[in-house]
Design a protein around this motif. Sequence first.
Motif, PDB file in Angstrom:
ATOM      1  N   ASP A  91       0.812  -1.221   0.000  1.00 14.49           N
ATOM      2  CA  ASP A  91       0.000   0.000   0.000  1.00 14.49           C
ATOM      3  C   ASP A  91       0.843   1.267   0.000  1.00 14.49           C
ATOM      4  O   ASP A  91       0.292   2.366  -0.115  1.00 14.49           O
ATOM      5  CB  ASP A  91      -0.914   0.023   1.230  1.00 14.49           C
ATOM      6  N   VAL A  92       2.160   1.127   0.176  1.00 13.46           N
ATOM      7  CA  VAL A  92       3.031   2.300   0.291  1.00 13.46           C
ATOM      8  C   VAL A  92       4.125   2.211  -0.770  1.00 13.46           C
ATOM      9  O   VAL A  92       4.749   1.167  -0.947  1.00 13.46           O
ATOM     10  CB  VAL A  92       3.661   2.385   1.697  1.00 13.46           C
ATOM     11  N   THR A  93       4.346   3.319  -1.459  1.00 12.11           N
ATOM     12  CA  THR A  93       5.357   3.374  -2.506  1.00 12.11           C
ATOM     13  C   THR A  93       6.750   3.129  -1.940  1.00 12.11           C
ATOM     14  O   THR A  93       7.087   3.649  -0.877  1.00 12.11           O
ATOM     15  CB  THR A  93       5.330   4.753  -3.182  1.00 12.11           C
ATOM     16  N   VAL A  94       7.528   2.328  -2.669  1.00 11.94           N
ATOM     17  CA  VAL A  94       8.945   2.186  -2.340  1.00 11.94           C
ATOM     18  C   VAL A  94       9.675   3.294  -3.090  1.00 11.94           C
ATOM     19  O   VAL A  94       9.765   3.279  -4.316  1.00 11.94           O
ATOM     20  CB  VAL A  94       9.478   0.802  -2.750  1.00 11.94           C
ATOM     21  N   ARG A  95      10.168   4.269  -2.349  1.00  8.99           N
ATOM     22  CA  ARG A  95      10.697   5.472  -2.971  1.00  8.99           C
ATOM     23  C   ARG A  95      12.048   5.233  -3.636  1.00  8.99           C
ATOM     24  O   ARG A  95      12.878   4.486  -3.132  1.00  8.99           O
ATOM     25  CB  ARG A  95      10.848   6.581  -1.923  1.00  8.99           C
ATOM     26  N   SER A  96      12.256   5.913  -4.736  1.00 13.13           N
ATOM     27  CA  SER A  96      13.548   5.866  -5.401  1.00 13.13           C
ATOM     28  C   SER A  96      14.433   6.975  -4.856  1.00 13.13           C
ATOM     29  O   SER A  96      14.008   7.810  -4.056  1.00 13.13           O
ATOM     30  CB  SER A  96      13.364   6.020  -6.906  1.00 13.13           C
ATOM     31  N   ARG A  97      15.690   6.978  -5.288  1.00  8.87           N
ATOM     32  CA  ARG A  97      16.633   7.980  -4.793  1.00  8.87           C
ATOM     33  C   ARG A  97      16.276   9.357  -5.314  1.00  8.87           C
ATOM     34  O   ARG A  97      15.626   9.514  -6.349  1.00  8.87           O
ATOM     35  CB  ARG A  97      18.054   7.626  -5.203  1.00  8.87           C
ATOM     36  N   GLY A  98      16.697  10.365  -4.538  1.00  6.80           N
ATOM     37  CA  GLY A  98      16.553  11.733  -4.997  1.00  6.80           C
ATOM     38  C   GLY A  98      15.243  12.391  -4.665  1.00  6.80           C
ATOM     39  O   GLY A  98      14.937  13.456  -5.216  1.00  6.80           O
ATOM     40  N   VAL A  99      14.438  11.800  -3.771  1.00  8.62           N
ATOM     41  CA  VAL A  99      13.172  12.425  -3.390  1.00  8.62           C
ATOM     42  C   VAL A  99      13.145  12.623  -1.883  1.00  8.62           C
ATOM     43  O   VAL A  99      13.870  11.984  -1.129  1.00  8.62           O
ATOM     44  CB  VAL A  99      11.957  11.581  -3.837  1.00  8.62           C
ATOM     45  N   MET A 100      12.268  13.512  -1.461  1.00 10.52           N
ATOM     46  CA  MET A 100      12.070  13.783  -0.046  1.00 10.52           C
ATOM     47  C   MET A 100      10.909  12.934   0.450  1.00 10.52           C
ATOM     48  O   MET A 100       9.923  12.745  -0.258  1.00 10.52           O
ATOM     49  CB  MET A 100      11.774  15.264   0.162  1.00 10.52           C
ATOM     50  N   GLU A 101      11.040  12.406   1.670  1.00 13.37           N
ATOM     51  CA  GLU A 101       9.956  11.626   2.248  1.00 13.37           C
ATOM     52  C   GLU A 101       9.799  11.964   3.715  1.00 13.37           C
ATOM     53  O   GLU A 101      10.721  12.489   4.346  1.00 13.37           O
ATOM     54  CB  GLU A 101      10.186  10.130   2.048  1.00 13.37           C
ATOM     55  N   LYS A 102       8.618  11.638   4.273  1.00 16.78           N
ATOM     56  CA  LYS A 102       8.311  12.020   5.643  1.00 16.78           C
ATOM     57  C   LYS A 102       7.046  11.315   6.085  1.00 16.78           C
ATOM     58  O   LYS A 102       6.417  10.601   5.300  1.00 16.78           O
ATOM     59  CB  LYS A 102       8.105  13.539   5.722  1.00 16.78           C
ATOM     60  N   CYS A 103       6.663  11.561   7.330  1.00 16.10           N
ATOM     61  CA  CYS A 103       5.432  10.981   7.869  1.00 16.10           C
ATOM     62  C   CYS A 103       4.218  11.450   7.070  1.00 16.10           C
ATOM     63  O   CYS A 103       4.089  12.621   6.731  1.00 16.10           O
ATOM     64  CB  CYS A 103       5.282  11.385   9.333  1.00 16.10           C
ATOM     65  N   SER A 104       3.326  10.509   6.793  1.00 18.22           N
ATOM     66  CA  SER A 104       2.093  10.830   6.057  1.00 18.22           C
ATOM     67  C   SER A 104       0.855  10.652   6.919  1.00 18.22           C
ATOM     68  O   SER A 104      -0.254  10.670   6.390  1.00 18.22           O
ATOM     69  CB  SER A 104       1.989   9.933   4.823  1.00 18.22           C
ATOM     70  N   PHE A 105       1.015  10.493   8.249  1.00 17.67           N
ATOM     71  CA  PHE A 105      -0.099  10.111   9.129  1.00 17.67           C
ATOM     72  C   PHE A 105      -0.696   8.784   8.669  1.00 17.67           C
ATOM     73  O   PHE A 105      -1.886   8.535   8.860  1.00 17.67           O
ATOM     74  CB  PHE A 105      -1.188  11.185   9.158  1.00 17.67           C
TER      75      PHE A 105
END
Length: 1014
Positions: A910-924
């Motif tokens: 249900d959650v994207t596996v992020r690639s390099r070069g992006v910002m990520e954080k809590c999404s509630f």
Amino acid sequence: MCDDHKKYDWSRREFLEASGFGLFLAALAGCGRAPVQNAFGYIQQPEGAVPGGTDWIATVCGACPAGCGVLAKNRDGRPIKLEGNPQHPLSQGGLCAAGQAAVLGLYDSQRLQSPLIAGKPAAWDRVDNEIRARLKDIRARGGAVRFLGETVIGPTKRAMIRRFLEGETSRPGIEGQAADEGAHWKGFSDARHVIYDSLSASALLDAHRLTHGVRLLPQYRLGEADVIVGLDADFMGAWISPVAFTADYRRGREPEGQPPRMSYHVQFESRMSLTGACADRRLAIPPECLGTLLNHLAVRLAEKASVPLEKIDLGRPPVPAADLDRLADRLWQARGRSVVLCGSQDVKIQVSANFVNHLLDAYGATILLDRPSHVKQGDDRRLSALVREIREGKVAALFIAGANPVYELPEGGELKSLLRRIPLTVSFGSHLDETAAMARYVCPESHFLESWGDAEPAAGVASVAQPALRPLGDTRPLIESLAAWMDRPQSAYELVRRHWEESIFPRRAKGKDEKADTFEAFWEDAAARGCAEFEAEAPAVKEFAREAVQLGETAPEQPIDNLTLLLYPTVALQDGRHALNPWLQELPDPVSKVTWDNYASLSRATAAGLGVEDGDVIRIACGEGEEKNVVLELPALIQPGQHDRVVAVALGYGRRGTERFAKLAPDWIEARPLVGPNGLVGTNAAPCLAWEGETLRYRRNGVTLTKTGEKRPLACTQQHHEIAVPPRLATPGAGRRPMIEEVALSAYRAHPQPGGEPTGEHGAGLWPDDHPYAGKRWGMVIDLARCTGCSACVVACQAENNVPVVGRDEVRRSREMHWLRIDRYYSEAADGVDTAHQPMLCHHCENAPCENVCPVLATVHSEEGLNQQVYNRCVGTRYCANNCPYKVRRFNWFRYARDDRRENLALNPDVTVRSRGVMEKCSFCAQRIQEARLEAKRLDRELRDGEIQPACQQSCPAQAIAFGDLNDPKSRVARLAASSRYYQVLSELNIRPAVGYLRRVRNRDAGEGGMQHG
């Protein structure tokens, strides 16, 4: 320059060559086609299975012997998340960090996939035939058979081990058929089950044998206590059953409850522990003074109870006499509602603790002996006797389950060679650990999520452990192996169900559930709820034996220059059983905030005397007499709150198999080593354990420390993203902002609104109020009076949101990826150090500073108050991270390791596996919000308050986190936001965060303690 930089001196030419070649390869890779991935549906769809749907299976956590109830979240036949079972009467829905990370252990690619004979894979038929033949020969010769393992809380497994060793009266018949009386399993003439816990509580059980006539571990009811005294018992960290203790402890600390309650907690300890950090008052004393302290307390209480004592010389108390007088008065006023918990491995000290609890009328009130705990049953005396038998060559067969004595015991090096001499050695280890590597046969147990089983963590409370998937390898449960060797082949399901029908169902708690009149209904209900309660047979407890108490005999106080080595378990790795789990290796220790290493903790005064700073490698020598035969070399860490005569070192490190992490992090030109000089993560400190009499001790007196001159910087997260204004730029008269706000209980009761400067919002801001919330407005409130800093929420968030592991080197560069962190703050107090913990995550600000500076609108605000991150838009400028006042945004510097296809099965689809070069954080946990919304829509109803629980909230054993709709005045989060304790961090910036906190309340008088600071 640090030593681990020396081999990375690149010339300008070499750098340009390497970078140019890398760009060339990247360009080539960009021209290729993406790999083809095929998705296949079910060939035969299981009944009731819905592709993409979620199934919840109630089972038992096997991360430690505590036996907490859990719910396994299954997606298309694979578990992807564990959550606490709210119906379990002990754990009450909470789960610790190790329990949250256990799902990753299921997919560990280094788990054994088949049985081994002499280190080589073999078929089960061959293994079974050879073991049966050897057992037949041993029985004929009357050889000694020993079964060595940790505490077994499963009633079926206990019964099977007993039947295997002692034999049975008749052969169990097939259902509907009579039993065969003539073909029963005969057992062995010389057999013994030796239970030992690597984190032993043997002295506590032995003390109750002396004082109450029964060797047992009592069940503590902290929620019923008004005064709690802890003595080197880290009961909210790693002592016995921390999840159950935390849940119960929280019940007695409700300053706004109906009626309001706030127990008084005093902690005496020699190192800063998680429990000591939560205490209302904490005093540092050396470990050898615990007995003296208890004796002084016992004399004061005996005088109040008019219990005559012989005149004895107690010596000088380790704390001021006035403090002991006040504590004795407080305990006496709360007799029947007070409790003393002692973690010492000295039987005499534990007897003194029992005497104090006896004087306080704690037995039967806050301490239950009629419904004891089964979590720790180890007997150090039997373990010591077994080691002697092995040395003398008296053991013919040794079965080892749930234990790693070669690694965990001080004589592990000797045992390594001795095990080879035993004619039959069988290990049930799931990995080829230090002990399994020495065994002739390795019969790997299935993971607890792969097999049927059960648990009885306390008398009268049993749980069914159900498999969440088929075994990923050719493994099997221990009870199936024993059944096969007894010529009684049965499945684990049949064995567990039969035991429940014969032993538990007849003692069911009648009247609670009328539907459970038949065994089938009882079984189905227990499997669905995950637990069942039944009438337990009460042990034959005797009256308190006053003659067992010897108050005058205590260890002498050591000289000021005599250092004591104290060995302790961590919240994450415990005794080392979780050392192969990268989530737990990278989890910052709740107290020190260090990852990926163990270290020697020193007080500031001791470090100054040695000329030692953080990261300096010191040599710790301990042993008998003049010969210091055990040496550890570890980096030093200056730890506030530690006693000056104590050096503390964590157990659980230096495990075989941790060399796998040497290549965990990205391979780049400035990469530094990820493991220690020994090629492993940390150093094994178990050789420094000591036997005193027949008790395993976790301290060594008379150790010597030497500075080696080497440097090994620690990967510590405490100072990451720190913002410090240079003195020349500081605003005149401006003070440091208090991130943690506290209030003394007396001040709070007198005036619910704490004093100090108000932190209200500004009347107007730069931006128009353009965020109307016509429907939902999601928000969170965290109660700092409840939060213990255990970090279960951190791992829960990691498991739920596919947060990657970055490795020791990247953590040292402040590049950890956790979306949620626990900030730890110290403040100077009159008698030591106060500690506070604060969970910190994205605050989903209404006037979010990150949204103002993003050039591509990758961070935007939703109509329900969520600060959303659009990964496809993000170009990695990191302006948002620079502008975030909470420093909770994480940048993907690399494409972190996802090469292990088996471990990738733990990823949440249900959650994207992020690639390099992006910002990520809590999404509630936006995916959970959406899932609950769709379910409510399917059922044609409104969302209910509390129906949506982010991963951090669901895991919290203390229930410190509340999430919900701030626009609904009846919601729990809205009611908490209206509390007089409510405040927002940095609210003066007018960013209007959706996350707020409730001020921490300490049960002390106004003016005690100090302001918190980092």
